[in-house]
Write a protein that holds these residues in place. Sequence first.
Motif, mmCIF file in Angstrom:
data_model
loop_
_atom_site.group_PDB
_atom_site.id
_atom_site.type_symbol
_atom_site.label_atom_id
_atom_site.label_comp_id
_atom_site.label_asym_id
_atom_site.label_seq_id
_atom_site.Cartn_x
_atom_site.Cartn_y
_atom_site.Cartn_z
ATOM 1 N N GLY A 19 -8.895 -11.517 14.343
ATOM 2 C CA GLY A 19 -8.373 -10.055 14.084
ATOM 3 C C GLY A 19 -9.696 -9.257 13.295
ATOM 4 N N GLU A 20 -9.437 -8.192 13.282
ATOM 5 C CA GLU A 20 -10.400 -7.474 12.394
ATOM 6 C C GLU A 20 -10.000 -7.393 10.955
ATOM 7 O OE1 GLU A 20 -13.507 -6.155 12.943
ATOM 8 O OE2 GLU A 20 -13.620 -7.382 14.739
ATOM 9 N N ILE A 21 -10.830 -7.518 10.008
ATOM 10 C CA ILE A 21 -10.611 -7.055 8.654
ATOM 11 C C ILE A 21 -10.435 -5.456 8.446
ATOM 12 C CG2 ILE A 21 -11.305 -7.210 6.066
ATOM 13 C CD1 ILE A 21 -12.339 -9.946 6.882
ATOM 14 N N PRO A 22 -9.268 -4.992 7.932
ATOM 15 C CA PRO A 22 -9.084 -3.589 7.773
ATOM 16 C C PRO A 22 -10.260 -2.994 6.851
ATOM 17 C CG PRO A 22 -7.383 -4.670 6.933
ATOM 18 C CD PRO A 22 -8.185 -5.828 7.369
ATOM 19 N N THR A 23 -10.563 -1.554 6.733
ATOM 20 C CA THR A 23 -11.022 -1.084 5.832
ATOM 21 C C THR A 23 -10.194 -0.410 4.924
ATOM 22 O OG1 THR A 23 -11.199 1.245 7.167
ATOM 23 C CG2 THR A 23 -13.052 -0.520 7.487
ATOM 24 N N ASN A 24 -10.616 0.254 3.652
ATOM 25 C CA ASN A 24 -9.591 0.907 2.817
ATOM 26 C C ASN A 24 -8.918 2.180 3.790
ATOM 27 O OD1 ASN A 24 -11.010 -0.460 0.520
ATOM 28 N ND2 ASN A 24 -10.441 1.458 -0.778
ATOM 29 N N LYS A 25 -9.645 2.809 4.366
ATOM 30 C CA LYS A 25 -8.982 3.879 5.215
ATOM 31 C C LYS A 25 -7.987 3.390 6.110
ATOM 32 C CE LYS A 25 -10.283 7.598 8.504
ATOM 33 N NZ LYS A 25 -11.577 8.425 9.286
ATOM 34 N N ASP A 26 -8.249 2.050 6.952
ATOM 35 C CA ASP A 26 -7.308 1.610 7.833
ATOM 36 C C ASP A 26 -5.893 1.369 7.129
ATOM 37 O OD1 ASP A 26 -9.142 1.662 9.683
ATOM 38 O OD2 ASP A 26 -9.755 -0.502 9.446
ATOM 39 N N ARG B 256 -8.755 -1.730 -6.325
ATOM 40 C CA ARG B 256 -8.139 -2.793 -5.967
ATOM 41 C C ARG B 256 -8.377 -3.239 -4.369
ATOM 42 N NH1 ARG B 256 -2.250 -3.428 -7.534
ATOM 43 N NH2 ARG B 256 -2.633 -5.529 -6.868
ATOM 44 N N THR B 257 -7.952 -2.156 -3.803
ATOM 45 C CA THR B 257 -7.994 -2.386 -2.193
ATOM 46 C C THR B 257 -9.389 -3.044 -1.834
ATOM 47 O OG1 THR B 257 -6.333 -0.810 -1.857
ATOM 48 C CG2 THR B 257 -7.610 -1.292 -0.047
ATOM 49 N N LYS B 258 -10.575 -2.258 -2.234
ATOM 50 C CA LYS B 258 -11.837 -2.744 -1.972
ATOM 51 C C LYS B 258 -12.086 -4.172 -2.143
ATOM 52 C CE LYS B 258 -16.773 -1.392 -2.988
ATOM 53 N NZ LYS B 258 -17.042 -2.251 -3.820
ATOM 54 N N PHE B 259 -11.796 -4.421 -3.529
ATOM 55 C CA PHE B 259 -11.825 -5.770 -4.285
ATOM 56 C C PHE B 259 -11.295 -6.946 -3.307
ATOM 57 C CE2 PHE B 259 -11.351 -9.153 -7.103
ATOM 58 C CZ PHE B 259 -12.424 -9.488 -7.623
ATOM 59 N N LEU B 260 -9.923 -6.485 -2.690
ATOM 60 C CA LEU B 260 -9.051 -7.295 -2.071
ATOM 61 C C LEU B 260 -9.932 -7.550 -0.707
ATOM 62 C CD1 LEU B 260 -6.507 -8.957 -1.184
ATOM 63 C CD2 LEU B 260 -5.496 -6.743 -0.546
ATOM 64 N N PHE C 268 0.761 -1.298 -0.222
ATOM 65 C CA PHE C 268 -0.042 -0.086 -0.082
ATOM 66 C C PHE C 268 0.805 1.140 0.076
ATOM 67 C CE2 PHE C 268 -2.275 -3.466 1.858
ATOM 68 C CZ PHE C 268 -3.233 -3.720 0.805
ATOM 69 N N GLY C 269 2.111 1.065 -0.586
ATOM 70 C CA GLY C 269 2.948 2.121 -0.391
ATOM 71 C C GLY C 269 2.876 2.664 -1.905
ATOM 72 N N GLY C 270 4.369 3.073 -2.505
ATOM 73 C CA GLY C 270 4.406 3.577 -3.749
ATOM 74 C C GLY C 270 5.178 2.614 -4.698
ATOM 75 N N THR C 271 4.599 2.769 -6.149
ATOM 76 C CA THR C 271 5.128 1.859 -7.088
ATOM 77 C C THR C 271 6.907 2.317 -7.345
ATOM 78 O OG1 THR C 271 4.706 3.471 -8.767
ATOM 79 C CG2 THR C 271 3.162 1.496 -8.348
ATOM 80 N N TYR C 272 7.562 1.163 -7.815
ATOM 81 C CA TYR C 272 8.962 1.369 -7.707
ATOM 82 C C TYR C 272 9.511 2.532 -8.391
ATOM 83 C CZ TYR C 272 13.635 -0.499 -7.697
ATOM 84 O OH TYR C 272 15.112 -0.590 -7.667
ATOM 85 N N ASP D 236 -11.638 5.516 -0.282
ATOM 86 C CA ASP D 236 -12.768 4.571 -0.663
ATOM 87 C C ASP D 236 -12.851 4.848 -2.178
ATOM 88 O OD1 ASP D 236 -13.256 3.006 1.681
ATOM 89 O OD2 ASP D 236 -14.473 4.691 2.413
ATOM 90 N N PRO D 237 -13.107 3.792 -3.029
ATOM 91 C CA PRO D 237 -13.460 4.467 -4.317
ATOM 92 C C PRO D 237 -14.921 4.769 -4.413
ATOM 93 C CG PRO D 237 -13.675 1.866 -3.976
ATOM 94 C CD PRO D 237 -12.978 2.610 -2.783
ATOM 95 N N VAL D 238 -15.099 5.624 -5.616
ATOM 96 C CA VAL D 238 -16.592 5.844 -5.909
ATOM 97 C C VAL D 238 -17.178 4.888 -6.880
ATOM 98 C CG1 VAL D 238 -18.006 7.794 -6.622
ATOM 99 C CG2 VAL D 238 -15.942 8.522 -5.096
ATOM 100 N N THR D 239 -18.510 4.448 -6.686
ATOM 101 C CA THR D 239 -18.959 3.525 -7.494
ATOM 102 C C THR D 239 -19.698 4.323 -8.745
ATOM 103 O OG1 THR D 239 -19.589 2.015 -5.541
ATOM 104 C CG2 THR D 239 -20.780 1.880 -7.723
ATOM 105 N N ASP D 240 -19.361 3.752 -9.785
ATOM 106 C CA ASP D 240 -19.802 4.355 -10.973
ATOM 107 C C ASP D 240 -20.837 3.512 -11.720
ATOM 108 O OD1 ASP D 240 -20.041 5.394 -13.856
ATOM 109 O OD2 ASP D 240 -18.268 6.532 -13.268
#
Length: 513
Positions: free
Chosen positions: A191-198, A60-64, A45-49, A203-207
């Motif tokens: 353990g709790e499953i995190p949220t996008n914010k965690d 992607r995070t929401k789907f994961l 969840f950092g930056g690409t190389y 959070d993505p906007v649904t289109d």
Amino acid sequence: MGTKGKTIICLFRNDLRIHDNEVLQWANRNADFVLPMYIFDPRHFGGTYHFGFPKTGPHRTKFLLESIQDLRKNLKIRGSGLAVRKGKPHEELKKMIDMLGQSSVHSVVFHEEVTQEELDVEKSIKKHCGVNIKTFWGHTLYHSEDLPFSPSQTPDVYTQFRKRVESQAPVRKCLDMPKSFRPLPEGVEEGEIPTNKDLGVEDPVTDPRSVVDFLGGESVAIDRLHHYLWETDAIATYKETRNGLLGADYSTKFSVWLALGSLSPRHIFWEVKRYENERTSNNSTYWVLFELIWRDYFRYVAMKYGNQIFYEGGIQNKNIRWKQDKQFFRAWKEGKTGVPFVDANMRELAATGFMSNRGRQNVASFLAKDLHLDWRLGAEWFESMLLDHDVCSNYGNWLYSAGIGNDPREDRKFNVVKQGFDYDSEGDYVRTWVPELKNVHGGSVHIVWTLSRGILEKAGVTLGETYPNPVHVAPEWSRHYSKASGSGGARGGSSHRPQKGIDFYFKGGNQRR
């Protein structure tokens, strides 16, 4: 059975399923307690190389997270559960082993990956965990042990690979999984499953324009497979529809669930074979399997070439002077190049995390062959954005598009204007995603910069203000200008050869350089 009281820890990564899962099967045969674990690695969840894009973007995070939730639900149904942690995998595993008592942990077991970051994780686990480590191969249609050559001898042309595996390698049957699993060891908090914010992700906007309401998880994946084969018979016309741009069923969309391993390629294969036996067998049903073989191919190419797939010069080690023009790249990624077919596809990606394979080929070619931008900009942006990002398929196909990979044809370049006319002849796809052009009628929307001032004024378009002037105009596009009637699309130009990986082309997985 293992020794009484022994625990096996199953580390899930890109294999988020219960069906056809050798890690789970073996663990449940060889332990008294089985502890499935998923560890959210902050590095994902950092930056690409090179360019620092968010490695795992909002979609992607929401789907994961949905995929993890579904996995936990399905494990619980079978009497198990899923421990979720956040941290570096070797550190979190070591904490769990210490908590359980090292003498009580029989093994840590997981599916093997093939690219550097994942291999580094595996190396750290083996170095630090202090228990037996067992691994299995579980991501491909053809098992690595069944290839008629070693992975290091993978042919450099897809057709050669395909013909050899089709004629000489078996597809193994799916594994029989137990109906109930061994329990979790006592004292483990799931353990709790995190949220996008965690995870530090928006959070993505649904289109509502998304071709499918993509939800993560094995349950949805199995439903999608059933829908595409048995409910709609859409597979029977796949070869004719696979280059579509609008609608849920022009292509399988299986790549989205294959990316995280929520769907086994072998399960797809044997369901297609069953469909062929019970309903119909034709070029379309075969073509779905053809695409699965492409997916295998890029994984074995990644094994063969290692980190070369991430190098600027690719596996051909070509010395090409790529540009890194920030203004051009921003226009490309935001869908503001002034080339409507490119812009529509890039906006769909940004809004939904998905883009058709036809679109991917065109936008990749436009970035590398028209704008001459560093192909790694595109590869890392796709890594961030695509629901179905898979490191091997993504980088293999970007190399292909940039002319530094496995393409036997020199200087392949997509004429994005011709492609727009061919695959969106009435311009409906462009108008869906580029609403500022909604009043430009017919196929002429693909060449809006050639239209008269009167037509543009009538459509409410002012180039350079309401819609950009094109950042680039290729000379070959002009061959198609005169063929854009008000309702039709241009034809002509080079004939279309079947392009590789039409549905499983660029797809999902973990993060990369």
